[in-house]
Design an enzyme around this catalytic site. Structure first.
Site, PDB file in Angstrom:
ATOM      1  N   SER A  28       0.799  -1.233   0.000  1.00  0.00           N
ATOM      2  CA  SER A  28       0.000   0.000   0.000  1.00  0.00           C
ATOM      3  C   SER A  28       0.830   1.282   0.000  1.00  0.00           C
ATOM      4  O   SER A  28       0.306   2.346  -0.313  1.00  0.00           O
ATOM      5  CB  SER A  28      -0.974   0.030   1.172  1.00  0.00           C
ATOM      6  N   LYS A  43       0.878   4.540   6.690  1.00  0.00           N
ATOM      7  CA  LYS A  43       0.155   5.455   5.800  1.00  0.00           C
ATOM      8  C   LYS A  43       0.766   6.848   5.896  1.00  0.00           C
ATOM      9  O   LYS A  43       1.561   7.134   6.777  1.00  0.00           O
ATOM     10  CB  LYS A  43      -1.329   5.545   6.181  1.00  0.00           C
TER      11      LYS A  43
END
Length: 181
Positions: free
Chosen positions: A39, A76
């Site tokens: 990700s 993230k």
């Protein structure tokens, strides 16, 4: 007590002190993490190893480790701070109505465009996702750098500060990508 016994005793005491210091650092100041999944590609790859500073002031663009609602640990990037408006239109992110500079995505977005893979970041606004205009107080809007596949705030919602373990400050593995953030 013999000199050899004293030497061994001091060696054991030194080991205990080092062990206590490492445990205290790991518990209160720093954390070690293994990046899992794609990700955050191409900036952080699966199995990269990073150190996280637990007590950092968080800012837009910081890469953080967080406890996701499903119990997993995610890596993230902070896009929206408390009180910010966030939207994506025509593959451009806007925060508080201003175009967000994302140099960490430039090559990746160009590669996707060259492959005619569509938008790198689908169009959205906080209103379309959550029926609200701004990021709530004490919470953050986070996204993965690999936007087409990232499970991030667009799916899991805003992240409370208490769920953010800390800011990534150093990638130490692999050695050829060692870097400070």
């Amino acid at each position: 007590m013999s000199e050899t016994a004293k030497s061994w005793l001091w060696f054991v005491i030194d080991l205990v002190i080092v062990g206590v210091v490492v445990v205290l650092l790991d518990t209160f100041l720093i954390a070690n993490h293994n990046v899992v999944g794609p990700s955050m590609e191409p900036n952080f790859m699966n199995n990269d190893r990073v150190l996280v500073w637990r007590h950092s002031k968080l800012e837009q663009g910081d890469v953080v480790i967080l406890h996701a609602p499903d119990g997993s640990m995610y890596i993230k990037r902070i896009i929206g701070m408390p009180g910010d408006t966030v939207r994506s239109k025509n593959d451009t992110m806007y925060v508080n109505g201003k175009k967000l500079s994302e140099p960490y995505l430039a090559n990746y977005k160009e590669q996707q465009a060259a492959n005619n893979d569509g938008l790198f970041t689908d169009n959205f606004s906080l209103n379309s996702l959550f029926h609200r205009k701004t990021v709530p107080k004490g919470e953050y809007f986070v996204m993965g750098d690999n936007r087409p596949i990232s499970k991030d705030s667009r799916m899991i919602g805003f992240i409370p500060r208490g769920k953010i373990q800390g800011k990534v400050v150093w990638r130490y593995w692999p050695l050829n990508k060692m870097s400070v953030y």
